[in-house]
Design a protein around this motif. Structure first.
Motif, PDB file in Angstrom:
ATOM      1  N   PRO A 183       7.569  -7.218   2.923  1.00 49.34           N
ATOM      2  CA  PRO A 183       6.829  -8.293   2.390  1.00 49.34           C
ATOM      3  C   PRO A 183       5.259  -8.418   2.520  1.00 49.34           C
ATOM      4  CG  PRO A 183       7.906  -8.773   4.413  1.00 49.34           C
ATOM      5  CD  PRO A 183       8.495  -7.371   3.888  1.00 49.34           C
ATOM      6  N   GLU A 184       4.645  -7.137   3.278  1.00 46.57           N
ATOM      7  CA  GLU A 184       3.295  -6.333   3.022  1.00 46.57           C
ATOM      8  C   GLU A 184       2.764  -6.134   2.258  1.00 46.57           C
ATOM      9  OE1 GLU A 184       5.967  -5.717   7.492  1.00 46.57           O
ATOM     10  OE2 GLU A 184       5.701  -5.571   5.000  1.00 46.57           O
ATOM     11  N   ILE A 185       3.910  -5.060   1.476  1.00 42.02           N
ATOM     12  CA  ILE A 185       3.664  -4.635   0.249  1.00 42.02           C
ATOM     13  C   ILE A 185       3.360  -5.200  -1.022  1.00 42.02           C
ATOM     14  CG2 ILE A 185       3.620  -2.405  -0.746  1.00 42.02           C
ATOM     15  CD1 ILE A 185       3.357  -1.876   1.911  1.00 42.02           C
ATOM     16  N   ASP A 241       0.994  15.661  -7.973  1.00 44.76           N
ATOM     17  CA  ASP A 241      -0.129  16.143  -8.553  1.00 44.76           C
ATOM     18  C   ASP A 241      -0.317  17.675  -9.312  1.00 44.76           C
ATOM     19  OD1 ASP A 241       0.257  18.653  -7.190  1.00 44.76           O
ATOM     20  OD2 ASP A 241      -0.678  18.305  -5.293  1.00 44.76           O
ATOM     21  N   ARG A 242      -1.405  18.180  -9.930  1.00 45.15           N
ATOM     22  CA  ARG A 242      -1.523  18.852 -10.907  1.00 45.15           C
ATOM     23  C   ARG A 242      -0.948  20.335 -10.325  1.00 45.15           C
ATOM     24  NH1 ARG A 242      -6.139  16.275 -10.797  1.00 45.15           N
ATOM     25  NH2 ARG A 242      -7.288  14.875 -12.158  1.00 45.15           N
ATOM     26  N   ALA A 243      -0.697  20.439  -9.171  1.00 46.56           N
ATOM     27  CA  ALA A 243      -0.075  21.908  -8.540  1.00 46.56           C
ATOM     28  C   ALA A 243       1.362  21.884  -8.270  1.00 46.56           C
ATOM     29  CB  ALA A 243      -1.005  22.109  -6.849  1.00 46.56           C
ATOM     30  N   GLY A 244       2.131  20.411  -8.354  1.00 44.42           N
ATOM     31  CA  GLY A 244       3.450  20.147  -8.827  1.00 44.42           C
ATOM     32  C   GLY A 244       3.540  19.796  -7.018  1.00 44.42           C
ATOM     33  N   SER A 245       2.895  20.160  -5.854  1.00 42.19           N
ATOM     34  CA  SER A 245       3.286  20.205  -4.606  1.00 42.19           C
ATOM     35  C   SER A 245       3.253  19.357  -3.936  1.00 42.19           C
ATOM     36  CB  SER A 245       2.484  20.859  -3.668  1.00 42.19           C
ATOM     37  OG  SER A 245       1.171  21.415  -3.353  1.00 42.19           O
ATOM     38  N   GLN A 246       2.894  17.567  -4.404  1.00 39.78           N
ATOM     39  CA  GLN A 246       2.520  16.767  -4.167  1.00 39.78           C
ATOM     40  C   GLN A 246       3.196  15.623  -4.795  1.00 39.78           C
ATOM     41  OE1 GLN A 246      -0.600  16.146  -0.470  1.00 39.78           O
ATOM     42  NE2 GLN A 246      -1.523  17.795  -2.284  1.00 39.78           N
ATOM     43  N   ALA A 247       4.178  15.048  -3.843  1.00 38.07           N
ATOM     44  CA  ALA A 247       4.448  14.072  -4.509  1.00 38.07           C
ATOM     45  C   ALA A 247       3.932  12.661  -4.403  1.00 38.07           C
ATOM     46  CB  ALA A 247       5.831  13.368  -4.429  1.00 38.07           C
ATOM     47  N   LEU A 248       3.324  11.966  -5.497  1.00 35.56           N
ATOM     48  CA  LEU A 248       2.004  10.330  -5.142  1.00 35.56           C
ATOM     49  C   LEU A 248       2.378   9.885  -5.491  1.00 35.56           C
ATOM     50  CD1 LEU A 248      -0.828  11.957  -7.530  1.00 35.56           C
ATOM     51  CD2 LEU A 248      -0.318  12.746  -5.143  1.00 35.56           C
ATOM     52  N   LEU A 249       2.347   8.250  -4.584  1.00 40.91           N
ATOM     53  CA  LEU A 249       2.789   6.900  -5.132  1.00 40.91           C
ATOM     54  C   LEU A 249       0.887   6.661  -4.412  1.00 40.91           C
ATOM     55  CD1 LEU A 249       4.997   8.077  -3.005  1.00 40.91           C
ATOM     56  CD2 LEU A 249       6.130   5.620  -3.386  1.00 40.91           C
ATOM     57  N   LEU A 250       1.040   5.005  -5.332  1.00 46.92           N
ATOM     58  CA  LEU A 250      -0.322   4.250  -5.858  1.00 46.92           C
ATOM     59  C   LEU A 250       0.933   3.248  -5.013  1.00 46.92           C
ATOM     60  CD1 LEU A 250      -2.874   3.974  -7.722  1.00 46.92           C
ATOM     61  CD2 LEU A 250      -1.824   1.436  -7.692  1.00 46.92           C
ATOM     62  N   VAL A 251      -0.237   2.309  -3.859  1.00 46.76           N
ATOM     63  CA  VAL A 251       0.686   1.233  -3.152  1.00 46.76           C
ATOM     64  C   VAL A 251      -0.647  -0.111  -2.747  1.00 46.76           C
ATOM     65  CG1 VAL A 251       1.169   0.505  -1.514  1.00 46.76           C
ATOM     66  CG2 VAL A 251       1.994   2.113  -1.722  1.00 46.76           C
ATOM     67  N   GLN A 252      -0.784  -1.277  -3.415  1.00 42.84           N
ATOM     68  CA  GLN A 252      -1.477  -2.401  -3.174  1.00 42.84           C
ATOM     69  C   GLN A 252      -1.031  -3.072  -2.193  1.00 42.84           C
ATOM     70  OE1 GLN A 252      -1.795  -3.357  -7.123  1.00 42.84           O
ATOM     71  NE2 GLN A 252      -3.667  -2.616  -7.110  1.00 42.84           N
ATOM     72  N   THR A 253      -1.521  -3.365  -0.931  1.00 43.84           N
ATOM     73  CA  THR A 253      -1.187  -4.405  -0.370  1.00 43.84           C
ATOM     74  C   THR A 253      -1.284  -5.640  -0.241  1.00 43.84           C
ATOM     75  OG1 THR A 253      -3.207  -4.028   0.119  1.00 43.84           O
ATOM     76  CG2 THR A 253      -1.402  -2.391   1.353  1.00 43.84           C
ATOM     77  N   ARG A 254      -0.478  -6.703   0.207  1.00 46.33           N
ATOM     78  CA  ARG A 254      -0.138  -8.328  -0.170  1.00 46.33           C
ATOM     79  C   ARG A 254      -1.814  -8.802   0.701  1.00 46.33           C
ATOM     80  NH1 ARG A 254       2.526 -10.333  -2.829  1.00 46.33           N
ATOM     81  NH2 ARG A 254       5.171  -9.233  -3.168  1.00 46.33           N
ATOM     82  N   ALA A 255      -2.157  -7.422   1.938  1.00 46.30           N
ATOM     83  CA  ALA A 255      -3.624  -8.131   2.901  1.00 46.30           C
ATOM     84  C   ALA A 255      -5.195  -7.628   2.375  1.00 46.30           C
ATOM     85  CB  ALA A 255      -3.467  -7.583   4.343  1.00 46.30           C
ATOM     86  N   PRO A 256      -6.020  -8.913   2.210  1.00 48.68           N
ATOM     87  CA  PRO A 256      -7.057  -7.981   1.647  1.00 48.68           C
ATOM     88  C   PRO A 256      -7.587  -6.889   1.870  1.00 48.68           C
ATOM     89  CG  PRO A 256      -7.468 -10.355   1.664  1.00 48.68           C
ATOM     90  CD  PRO A 256      -6.402 -10.001   3.086  1.00 48.68           C
ATOM     91  N   GLY A 257      -8.337  -6.369   1.945  1.00 44.39           N
ATOM     92  CA  GLY A 257      -9.118  -4.763   2.520  1.00 44.39           C
ATOM     93  C   GLY A 257      -9.802  -5.741   3.192  1.00 44.39           C
ATOM     94  N   PHE A 258     -10.452  -6.321   3.897  1.00 46.46           N
ATOM     95  CA  PHE A 258     -11.577  -6.668   4.528  1.00 46.46           C
ATOM     96  C   PHE A 258     -10.371  -7.345   5.473  1.00 46.46           C
ATOM     97  CE2 PHE A 258     -15.096  -7.439   1.552  1.00 46.46           C
ATOM     98  CZ  PHE A 258     -16.102  -6.791   2.834  1.00 46.46           C
ATOM     99  N   ASP A 259      -8.977  -7.320   5.537  1.00 42.59           N
ATOM    100  CA  ASP A 259      -7.753  -7.797   7.130  1.00 42.59           C
ATOM    101  C   ASP A 259      -7.573  -6.879   7.708  1.00 42.59           C
ATOM    102  OD1 ASP A 259      -5.932  -9.060   8.578  1.00 42.59           O
ATOM    103  OD2 ASP A 259      -5.807  -9.678   6.657  1.00 42.59           O
ATOM    104  N   SER A 260      -8.180  -6.204   8.518  1.00 44.17           N
ATOM    105  CA  SER A 260      -8.022  -4.659   8.734  1.00 44.17           C
ATOM    106  C   SER A 260      -6.687  -5.044   9.830  1.00 44.17           C
ATOM    107  CB  SER A 260      -8.682  -4.580  10.104  1.00 44.17           C
ATOM    108  OG  SER A 260      -9.287  -5.134  11.379  1.00 44.17           O
TER     109      SER A 260
END
Length: 783
Positions: free
Chosen positions: A93-95, A187-206
């Motif tokens: 639910p946080e994601i 990534d370009r080197a092929g050594s790291q798998a990448l993910l992009l995650v967006q949170t439900r919490a606003p950026g100012f909500d630490s």
């Protein structure tokens, strides 16, 4: 026997006081609502860029993005771990959204929205839905069914023979997405798998970001079993939310050890100063009372209490520890504690009133965080002083030891008395300090908020690298289109698309993203709706396209029903996306209120801001530089704070004048504080420190301490014993305060370091100058 009732009364009062503190703490613990929104400490925005920065972009696309990198295992294992992690995050639910480049993920388009696919997709803008198009698509599906993609295509085929749903899913992948290997981003080197995650919490909500980061870490740990060979994989997180969590954790760790060291040091200092174990414990009661009173006042007057208010407020309440120290040091052997505090009270209340008046100016600053800080400080200091005056003396027994009887203290005071009053030297010192302040090289003010972050430069560089790999939006520049409503700004942003495409082709920027890419305007949806054939015509074209192909003629009834639904449906609106992943992509780029709306265009790899701004201006779009907006906001806050400081200085001087009514005494009391302020600024400027807002707030605290020192030296007058007691009290006060703020100056957090260093310097300068200027000549008492 006669002392027994008094001892019983003291115990009863002590227990009652502790009970009240416990109940107050329990009530506050249950009802206190903590805030983490840093915008509470920013002034009211004025420019469009400031409005976006403060009121809206705290919940925008860049601030909620977390960048993930998986490494430490073979690419195939990392890809499997990436898939397992994405699946696990989709259920959290946080994601709000987790993407790894898996083009088969159709979760962004739930079943009830799939009939709208031809209204959302631009395919039919240039290609009519006719017999030739349908036949080409159906022939392609025959090939797909014989390929490894058959498992993905076959369930969609009856309702979507053109696979428009997959085209949309592909189109909605992040702009400028990285390369795919084994079905996921690398990534370009092929050594790291990448993910992009967006949170439900606003950026100012630490706090919300901390929960999201913990959820990602838990999901990563749980995904190991689903990806054989990835046991050694490592997870790396970056982005504003990850930085906020790291800063919060580091600050909490530092404050724990600083708090522990402070507590031990204060107990040792007070125990050594008074040789009575009860003094440190009793002296903590006014401090605790003031802290709880400050919290309660803020909770009562505001919707919530900000974490910065609590942290900085308790630091300011540290001034209140001086009140019981002055009381303890002025106890005379055999004298009633109540008499001692009555004698001390006029001077004590003058210092309290002056400090509270100074902080009261924050109530008119226009910044809610500073208003909270003012309320906390005024209520806290007032209650701490009142409890020192009326409660603490009833718990303290008459002392047997007089600080004035200390031979060491007497020798120290005689040495101080031999010191001249260097009026000319002090005037020259003030002039020198002023010269350093004005002419020291380097910038005077620090306007860059990023300089206040304790995030290491290597982490910031790594974040920029991951953003480049993933094509995540730039957190500095954004295009904004203003309009009267959502549809107006969606239509305006659609008109920007060709210009932005030309800018991308010219190398001005690498990519862009906007809400109309996911949710076209109602006008565009209606135009596409009008291009759809009616049910009889579509059925006839479909039957002709199926001729000679091995599909049953009735297999595509769901497709016919979907197109009929799309022809008659109302255009999709932002509210129709509630509860689905697509909502996040649109809501972060489409901001609307009752009478206005703003469409944002997030940018990646902007190489020539001036060229883009010039190209956008005729289109009614504005390129906003959020870094410049933050700097102007800081400058705006500084002007307000400096105005508050000027008013505070006048009110403080007026309060001292009313209390003392003698020009020479007023000058002796105010001069150490004024000169100390100049010396603090000179030292900071001399060592190349650029002054920020927290230095200014700390100057008020340092000035309050200096005022207390000078007032008590003035109160001692020419009585040798009172002078020795005052010297004892001020030494203990300055040592305890110096301990607290010197440790704070060792923090790796720039804000805490600024507060600690400024106040520590203030303690040193104010103590020395109060001795030199505010003391009176001593008269030996004999007989």
């Amino acid at each position: 026997m006669s002392d027994s009732p008094r001892a019983g009364a003291r115990i009863a009062l002590l227990l009652a006081w502790l009970a009240v503190l416990a109940v107050a703490g329990w009530l506050l613990g249950r009802g206190l609502r903590m805030e983490e929104d840093l915008r509470r400490f920013l002034p009211t925005p004025r420019t469009p860029a400031q409005v976006l920065l403060v009121d809206e972009l705290g919940e925008g696309p860049g601030s909620r993005v977390l960048l993930l990198a998986l490494s430490g295992a073979p690419p195939e294992a990392l890809a499997a771990r990436s898939q397992a992690l994405r699946a696990a995050l989709a259920a959290r639910p946080e994601i709000a959204l987790a993407s790894n480049g898996d083009s088969g993920g159709l979760e962004a388009i739930p079943a009830h929205l799939r009939p709208y696919r031809y209204l959302l997709s631009p395919t039919l803008d240039s290609q009519p839905l006719d017999e030739a198009f349908l036949r080409d698509e159906l022939q392609q599906r025959l090939q797909d069914l014989g390929s490894p993609a058959a498992d993905l295509v076959e369930p969609l085929l009856p309702s979507d023979p053109t696979l428009e749903t997959l085209r949309l899913a592909e189109r909605w992948q992040p702009a400028n997405a990285p390369q795919r290997r084994h079905g996921v981003w690398f990534d370009r080197a092929g050594s790291q798998a990448l993910l992009l995650v967006q949170t439900r919490a606003p950026g100012f909500d630490s706090a919300g970001q901390q929960t999201a980061v913990a959820a990602i870490e838990a999901a990563f740990a749980a995904s190991a079993d689903a990806a054989p060979g990835s046991a050694g994989a490592r997870l790396e997180m970056s982005g504003p939310g990850a930085f906020a969590v790291a800063i919060r954790d580091r600050t909490e760790r530092e404050m724990r050890w600083i708090g522990t060291a402070d507590t031990i040091g204060l107990l040792l200092l007070l125990g050594l100063a008074y040789r009575r174990w009860s003094m440190p414990l009793l002296g903590a009661l006014p401090l605790a009372s003031g802290g709880l009173a400050g919290l309660g006042a803020v909770a009562l007057l505001f919707d919530g209490v900000h974490g910065i208010t609590i942290a900085f407020g308790f630091t300011l309440i540290g001034v209140a520890q001086d009140y019981p120290i002055h009381f303890f040091s002025h106890l005379r052997p055999g004298e009633s504690p109540r008499l001692a505090v009555r004698t001390l009270w006029p001077t004590l209340v003058t210092g309290v009133a002056s400090t509270c008046i100074a902080y009261a100016t924050f109530l008119f600053s226009g910044v809610e965080g500073l208003k909270q800080l003012a309320v906390f400080t005024i209520a806290g200091l007032g209650v701490a002083a009142a409890s020192t005056r009326w409660l603490l003396p009833r718990l303290v027994t008459p002392t047997r030891r007089d600080p004035a009887a200390s031979p060491l203290l007497a020798r120290l005071w005689r040495g101080v008395e031999r010191l001249p009053r260097p009026r000319v030297a002090l005037a020259l010192l003030a002039a020198l300090a002023l010269g350093v302040i004005v002419f020291a090289p380097g910038a005077f003010w620090q306007n860059d908020l990023s300089r206040l972050t304790p995030v290491p430069a290597a982490d910031l560089q790594r974040d920029a690298q991951l953003r480049g790999e993933l094509g995540a939006p730039d957190v500095r520049y954004v295009l904004a289109v203003q309009g009267r409503d959502v549809q107006a700004v969606l239509e305006a942003s659609e008109r920007l698309a060709p210009v932005l495409e030309r800018a991308r082709a010219a190398g001005t920027l690498d990519g862009f993203d906007f809400a109309a890419r996911y949710l076209p305007s109602a006008a565009t949806q209606r135009a596409r709706q009008a291009a759809l054939p009616d049910a009889p015509a579509l059925r006839q074209m479909l039957e002709a396209a199926l001729a000679g192909l091995p599909f049953r003629t009735d297999a595509f009834e769901p497709f016919l029903d979907d197109v009929a639904t799309a022809r008659s449906a109302e255009p999709l609106q932002p509210d129709d996306l509630a509860g689905i992943p697509l909502e996040l992509a649109v809501s972060g780029l489409l901001l609307h209120g009752e009478d206005h709306a703003t469409a944002l265009v997030s940018l990646t790899g902007l190489h020539d801001p001036d060229a883009l701004a010039a190209a956008m201006a005729p289109m009614g779009a504005q390129l906003l530089d959020l870094k410049q907006a933050s700097e102007s906001l800081v400058a705006q806050w500084r002007v307000r704070l400096l105005a508050a400081l000027a008013v505070a200085a006048l009110l403080l001087a007026g309060t001292v004048w009313l209390a003392l009514r003698a020009p020479r005494r007023v000058l002796r009391v105010l001069a150490p504080m004024a000169l100390s302020t100049l010396l603090i600024l000179a030292v900071l400027r001399g060592v190349g420190v650029e002054l920020n807002l927290f230095h200014l707030v700390s100057l008020i605290l340092a000035a309050g301490l200096g005022l207390d020192y000078a007032l008590f030296f003035d109160h001692a007058g020419d009585d040798r014993d009172d002078q020795l007691r005052t010297l004892h009290a001020v030494i203990v006060c300055s040592l305890t305060t110096l301990l607290v703020f010197a440790l704070l100056a060792l923090s790796s957090t720039p804000v805490l370091r600024a507060i600690g260093g400024t106040v520590a310097l203030g303690v040193l300068f104010n103590f020395v100058l109060a001795l030199l200027i505010a003391r009176s000549p001593a008269v030996e008492r004999t007989g």
